[in-house]
Design a protein around this motif. Structure first.
Motif, PDB file in Angstrom:
ATOM      1  N   HIS A  68       0.795  -1.222   0.000  1.00 50.29           N
ATOM      2  CA  HIS A  68       0.000   0.000   0.000  1.00 50.29           C
ATOM      3  C   HIS A  68       0.828   1.273   0.000  1.00 50.29           C
ATOM      4  O   HIS A  68       0.557   2.191  -0.743  1.00 50.29           O
ATOM      5  N   TRP A  69       1.835   1.338   0.857  1.00 52.46           N
ATOM      6  CA  TRP A  69       2.580   2.571   1.000  1.00 52.46           C
ATOM      7  C   TRP A  69       4.066   2.284   0.860  1.00 52.46           C
ATOM      8  O   TRP A  69       4.648   1.535   1.638  1.00 52.46           O
ATOM      9  N   PHE A  70       4.660   2.871  -0.143  1.00 58.60           N
ATOM     10  CA  PHE A  70       6.111   2.850  -0.306  1.00 58.60           C
ATOM     11  C   PHE A  70       6.486   4.058  -1.143  1.00 58.60           C
ATOM     12  O   PHE A  70       5.676   4.597  -1.891  1.00 58.60           O
ATOM     13  N   GLU A  71       7.727   4.495  -0.966  1.00 52.79           N
ATOM     14  CA  GLU A  71       8.231   5.656  -1.699  1.00 52.79           C
ATOM     15  C   GLU A  71       9.650   5.386  -2.150  1.00 52.79           C
ATOM     16  O   GLU A  71      10.321   4.485  -1.638  1.00 52.79           O
ATOM     17  N   ASP A  72      10.097   6.244  -3.063  1.00 52.03           N
ATOM     18  CA  ASP A  72      11.506   6.290  -3.453  1.00 52.03           C
ATOM     19  C   ASP A  72      12.049   4.930  -3.880  1.00 52.03           C
ATOM     20  O   ASP A  72      13.174   4.565  -3.518  1.00 52.03           O
ATOM     21  N   LEU A  73      11.267   4.172  -4.644  1.00 56.36           N
ATOM     22  CA  LEU A  73      11.754   2.885  -5.152  1.00 56.36           C
ATOM     23  C   LEU A  73      12.704   3.160  -6.310  1.00 56.36           C
ATOM     24  O   LEU A  73      12.301   3.645  -7.363  1.00 56.36           O
ATOM     25  N   ILE A  74      13.974   2.900  -6.056  1.00 57.51           N
ATOM     26  CA  ILE A  74      15.022   3.115  -7.050  1.00 57.51           C
ATOM     27  C   ILE A  74      15.709   1.776  -7.272  1.00 57.51           C
ATOM     28  O   ILE A  74      16.168   1.132  -6.320  1.00 57.51           O
ATOM     29  N   VAL A  75      15.784   1.347  -8.528  1.00 58.88           N
ATOM     30  CA  VAL A  75      16.352   0.044  -8.856  1.00 58.88           C
ATOM     31  C   VAL A  75      17.614   0.247  -9.691  1.00 58.88           C
ATOM     32  O   VAL A  75      17.610   1.013 -10.654  1.00 58.88           O
ATOM     33  N   SER A  76      18.682  -0.450  -9.293  1.00 61.38           N
ATOM     34  CA  SER A  76      19.941  -0.397 -10.034  1.00 61.38           C
ATOM     35  C   SER A  76      20.302  -1.813 -10.488  1.00 61.38           C
ATOM     36  O   SER A  76      19.551  -2.759 -10.254  1.00 61.38           O
ATOM     37  N   ASP A  77      21.466  -1.948 -11.096  1.00 56.76           N
ATOM     38  CA  ASP A  77      21.932  -3.273 -11.500  1.00 56.76           C
ATOM     39  C   ASP A  77      22.266  -4.149 -10.297  1.00 56.76           C
ATOM     40  O   ASP A  77      22.192  -5.368 -10.387  1.00 56.76           O
ATOM     41  N   ASP A  78      22.610  -3.518  -9.173  1.00 59.53           N
ATOM     42  CA  ASP A  78      23.060  -4.270  -8.001  1.00 59.53           C
ATOM     43  C   ASP A  78      21.984  -4.524  -6.960  1.00 59.53           C
ATOM     44  O   ASP A  78      22.136  -5.393  -6.107  1.00 59.53           O
ATOM     45  N   GLY A  79      20.905  -3.738  -6.966  1.00 61.84           N
ATOM     46  CA  GLY A  79      19.884  -3.892  -5.945  1.00 61.84           C
ATOM     47  C   GLY A  79      18.837  -2.809  -6.044  1.00 61.84           C
ATOM     48  O   GLY A  79      18.645  -2.207  -7.102  1.00 61.84           O
ATOM     49  N   PHE A  80      18.160  -2.555  -4.921  1.00 60.82           N
ATOM     50  CA  PHE A  80      17.121  -1.534  -4.931  1.00 60.82           C
ATOM     51  C   PHE A  80      17.096  -0.797  -3.602  1.00 60.82           C
ATOM     52  O   PHE A  80      17.572  -1.289  -2.586  1.00 60.82           O
ATOM     53  N   GLU A  81      16.536   0.396  -3.665  1.00 60.43           N
ATOM     54  CA  GLU A  81      16.309   1.225  -2.484  1.00 60.43           C
ATOM     55  C   GLU A  81      14.813   1.465  -2.403  1.00 60.43           C
ATOM     56  O   GLU A  81      14.134   1.574  -3.422  1.00 60.43           O
ATOM     57  N   ILE A  82      14.322   1.556  -1.184  1.00 60.72           N
ATOM     58  CA  ILE A  82      12.893   1.791  -0.989  1.00 60.72           C
ATOM     59  C   ILE A  82      12.682   2.403   0.397  1.00 60.72           C
ATOM     60  O   ILE A  82      13.432   2.119   1.326  1.00 60.72           O
ATOM     61  N   THR A  83      11.695   3.251   0.505  1.00 64.38           N
ATOM     62  CA  THR A  83      11.288   3.777   1.803  1.00 64.38           C
ATOM     63  C   THR A  83       9.949   3.136   2.146  1.00 64.38           C
ATOM     64  O   THR A  83       9.003   3.190   1.345  1.00 64.38           O
ATOM     65  N   LEU A  84       9.897   2.519   3.330  1.00 63.59           N
ATOM     66  CA  LEU A  84       8.685   1.843   3.810  1.00 63.59           C
ATOM     67  C   LEU A  84       8.278   2.431   5.150  1.00 63.59           C
ATOM     68  O   LEU A  84       9.081   3.033   5.856  1.00 63.59           O
TER      69      LEU A  84
END
Length: 152
Positions: A68-84
């Motif tokens: 339902h709620w997540f922000e700043d999903l950034i995906v790279s070749d090595d992994g991902f970043e997300i704010t939960l």
């Protein structure tokens, strides 16, 4: 030419590529329909970034829910970043793909599990299957069996 084809490594790279593609699409377009993800990762892997209070609560493994709620999903070749959101407290996580142990989308009964050599050793040494134990473990973590999501 190599002496043999490393199918295991090729399959892991392909499965991680699938997760990367799915997360990139979700980052760009949002989650379609009822899709949502349970992602379990090893918190001890180099490159995992998380708040100290989360790391102390989940010193070995953590499962996040992307729904339902997540922000700043950034995906790279090595992994991902997300704010939960953890109890109305947003926390930013950085998760390398090498840390991912399971990826499940229960809305379509899809799941991936990444085996490690340590998992193989534990399976050989462990005579008590947790599935045979009628008492589930207590605490915040839940064991998620992918067999539940396989089509019969």
């Amino acid at each position: 030419m190599a002496k043999s084809i490393d199918y295991g490594n090729l399959m892991h790279r392909a499965m991680r590529g699938l997760i990367q593609t799915v997360l990139k699409d979700v980052g760009a377009e949002g989650l379609p329909g009822a899709h949502h993800f349970f992602i379990t990762f090893d918190t001890t892997i180099d490159g995992v970034v998380m708040a100290d209070w989360l790391r102390s609560r989940y010193p070995g493994e953590m499962t996040i829910v992307v729904q339902h709620w997540f922000e700043d999903l950034i995906v790279s070749d090595d992994g991902f970043e997300i704010t939960l959101n953890f109890g109305n407290q947003p926390e930013h996580l950085v998760i390398p793909f090498d840390a991912v142990r399971t990826f499940v989308d229960p809305s379509v009964e899809f799941g991936l599990r990444f085996e490690t050599h340590e998992d193989d050793d534990e399976d050989e040494d462990d005579e008590n299957d947790p599935e045979d134990d009628p008492t589930p473990p207590q605490g915040d973590a839940q064991i998620l069996r992918l067999d539940k999501f396989r089509k019969q």
